[in-house]
Every structure is written in structure tokens, then in C-alpha cells.
Design a protein around this motif. Sequence first.
Motif, PDB file in Angstrom:
ATOM      1  N   LEU A 161       0.825  -1.208   0.000  1.00  0.00           N
ATOM      2  CA  LEU A 161       0.000   0.000   0.000  1.00  0.00           C
ATOM      3  C   LEU A 161       0.861   1.259   0.000  1.00  0.00           C
ATOM      4  CD1 LEU A 161      -2.833  -1.022   2.519  1.00  0.00           C
ATOM      5  CD2 LEU A 161      -2.998  -0.822   0.028  1.00  0.00           C
ATOM      6  N   MET A 162       2.011   1.195   0.679  1.00  0.00           N
ATOM      7  CA  MET A 162       2.925   2.340   0.687  1.00  0.00           C
ATOM      8  C   MET A 162       3.496   2.591  -0.715  1.00  0.00           C
ATOM      9  SD  MET A 162       3.080   3.669   3.756  1.00  0.00           S
ATOM     10  CE  MET A 162       4.627   4.555   3.803  1.00  0.00           C
ATOM     11  N   VAL A 163       3.730   1.515  -1.472  1.00  0.00           N
ATOM     12  CA  VAL A 163       4.241   1.670  -2.837  1.00  0.00           C
ATOM     13  C   VAL A 163       3.138   2.181  -3.772  1.00  0.00           C
ATOM     14  CG1 VAL A 163       5.160   0.414  -4.834  1.00  0.00           C
ATOM     15  CG2 VAL A 163       6.039  -0.069  -2.550  1.00  0.00           C
ATOM     16  N   LEU A 164       1.901   1.743  -3.538  1.00  0.00           N
ATOM     17  CA  LEU A 164       0.784   2.166  -4.385  1.00  0.00           C
ATOM     18  C   LEU A 164       0.557   3.680  -4.350  1.00  0.00           C
ATOM     19  CD1 LEU A 164      -1.861  -0.639  -3.755  1.00  0.00           C
ATOM     20  CD2 LEU A 164      -0.700  -0.135  -5.902  1.00  0.00           C
ATOM     21  N   ARG A 165       0.953   4.312  -3.264  1.00  0.00           N
ATOM     22  CA  ARG A 165       0.752   5.752  -3.153  1.00  0.00           C
ATOM     23  C   ARG A 165       1.819   6.550  -3.903  1.00  0.00           C
ATOM     24  NH1 ARG A 165       4.684   7.520   0.200  1.00  0.00           N
ATOM     25  NH2 ARG A 165       3.826   9.626   0.239  1.00  0.00           N
ATOM     26  N   LEU A 166       2.869   5.890  -4.380  1.00  0.00           N
ATOM     27  CA  LEU A 166       3.966   6.578  -5.045  1.00  0.00           C
ATOM     28  C   LEU A 166       3.633   6.899  -6.490  1.00  0.00           C
ATOM     29  CD1 LEU A 166       7.008   4.455  -3.761  1.00  0.00           C
ATOM     30  CD2 LEU A 166       6.239   6.675  -2.909  1.00  0.00           C
ATOM     31  N   SER A 167       4.247   7.960  -6.989  1.00  0.00           N
ATOM     32  CA  SER A 167       4.173   8.313  -8.407  1.00  0.00           C
ATOM     33  C   SER A 167       5.517   8.013  -9.047  1.00  0.00           C
ATOM     34  CB  SER A 167       3.841   9.794  -8.577  1.00  0.00           C
ATOM     35  OG  SER A 167       2.571  10.093  -8.036  1.00  0.00           O
TER      36      SER A 167
END
Length: 322
Positions: A161-167
Amino acid sequence: MNPRNDTEISEFLLLGFSEERALQPLIFGLFLSMYLTTVLGNLLIILAVCSDSHLHTPMYFFLSNLSFVDICFTSTTVPKMLWNIQTQSKVITYEVCITQMYFFVLFAVLDNFLLTVMAYDRFVAICHPLHYTVIMSPRLCALLVLVSWILSALHSLLESLMVLRLSFCTNLHIPHFFCELNQMVQLACSDTFPNNMVICFAAVLLGVGSLTGILYSYSKIVSSIYGISSSQGKYKALSTCASHLSVVSLFYCTSLRVYMSSASTHSSHSNAKASVMYTVVTPMLNPFIYSLRNKDIKRALKMFLGRATLKEHVVLRLKKCP
């Protein structure tokens, strides 16, 4: 470069180990053989434990779970890499990449937990032998494995989930043979400070915490072994721990080598090569370590293979009969 929203990302490119086409058949053959050896070796351990009633103990219950996790651990990365080499494509979709990263983290942490649980099992068996069957009850063993799965799944979900928030920027080349968590974070164009903090905190809490528990268990085990008067008793106590201690040393030494090398070098390709040690080589060697150093496993494997050969012989005889 302007960062793009993660919903616009469709695929990444896995660069693998080498760009030279001449080396691709060699890499394919090497990793295919290692993968098949890993699956077959760990599957034999599981079948041996399940088929022999003498091995229905906590120690071998945890071992069979470790073998299952090792099969899954290797299966998250190697088949995709082999497919990319075979099709001469380096593409991995964004969804598959995130899924691969989730399961890789899940099984890596689960491996870590199971090794810790197995160290605790050996601690109870040697330091508290009279209370072993009471303490390591089937209910507690199942609970320890269940809690390990739950904690691993939650941790992996958090990291994903922390990676999913990245651009991510337009450069979506991953210098690795799978979607490794640190590589994904390094590719991001947005703020990665929260991700790095979670990764560091998890490494200290899970990695260092588990290793500390293992070292503490074995320090108590060594103290108890020195208290045993007979040399035969000392040898028996050491032999029950030798296989597990070898696997622990192999897993943590290779893992530490990877992260130490990643801290000391800027070559991502060298980090990918170092990662092979704990992602592919260690799961492949585990069955050999347990089967070569453990008389019970060797006996169970001989019985299982003997029964399989006998059944095959009987079937062939029946087929020949008119």
C-alpha cells in the motif's frame, strides 16, 4: 521529468542480469535447473514428513511449513524471469509487479518467522525436555504458524500500500530480475521518506528482532548442552540443532550480504546477482541440508521412495498381465 500518477502506469521493464543475448540460454538453463531442484527437494521433504508418522512432531511440522514457504518464495520470482527470457521480453505489468512484490515480501518475512519459531522449538526441546510435549502442543504449533502468516500478510500489505501511493517518472526500468521493494521505491519520483522509514523500521523489528531471538535461544541451548554430562547426550543434542542452525546461518548471512553490498555499491546489477543467494540458492539448499544432516529425514525419504518404487513396480506388473 514530471511525475505521473500511478494509475497511468501500465508496465515496467525488468532488466535482469545481462543484456547480452548469448548469455540468455545459459541463464535460462541455470535458473530452470535450480528452480526444479528447489521445488522437487522441498516437495520431497513435505511428502516424507506427511507419510511418516514418526515425523509428526513439532520440529518436522515447522520444517514442512518451511519447505512449503520456500517453494512459494522461489515461485514468486523465477517463473516470471524464465518466461521473460523465453519470450525475449522484459515487460511486467504494473499490477503483476505489485502482486509479485506483495508475495515476495510475504514469503520472505514468513521464512524469517518460521526460522525463529523453529529456534524456539529447539530451545524448549533441549532446555525443557520434560515439559516439551506440554509446551509445544499441537494447538500452540498451529497458533505459531497462523500468527506468522497473519503478521507476514499484514506487513506485506502495508509495504504494498505504501508503494501504491507513489508516483513514478517515465524511467520505469527496474535493474533487477523481479520487482524488489527497494528498487521500486528508488524509481519513484514522489516523496519516498515514509516508505524508507517503514522499510527501516520493519528491518529492525522483524529482521534484527528475529535474529536476536534465534541467537538468544541458541545461547541457552549451548549452555544446556555444556551441562550434559555424557558425550553421547551432547552429540544427540547438537545433532538435533545442526540442520536448523545451518539453514539459519545460510539465510541470514546471504541476506545480510545483499543489503551490505547494496549499501557499499551503486551497481544495481551486482545487487540483483547477490539477491540470487537468498531468493534462489538458499531455498534450493535447505532440503539438502536437512536430508544430509538428519537421520530421521533420510530414513523417511528412503521409506517414501521405496514405497513409490514398489507401487510403480506393481502397476507395471499388472499392466503386463493379460
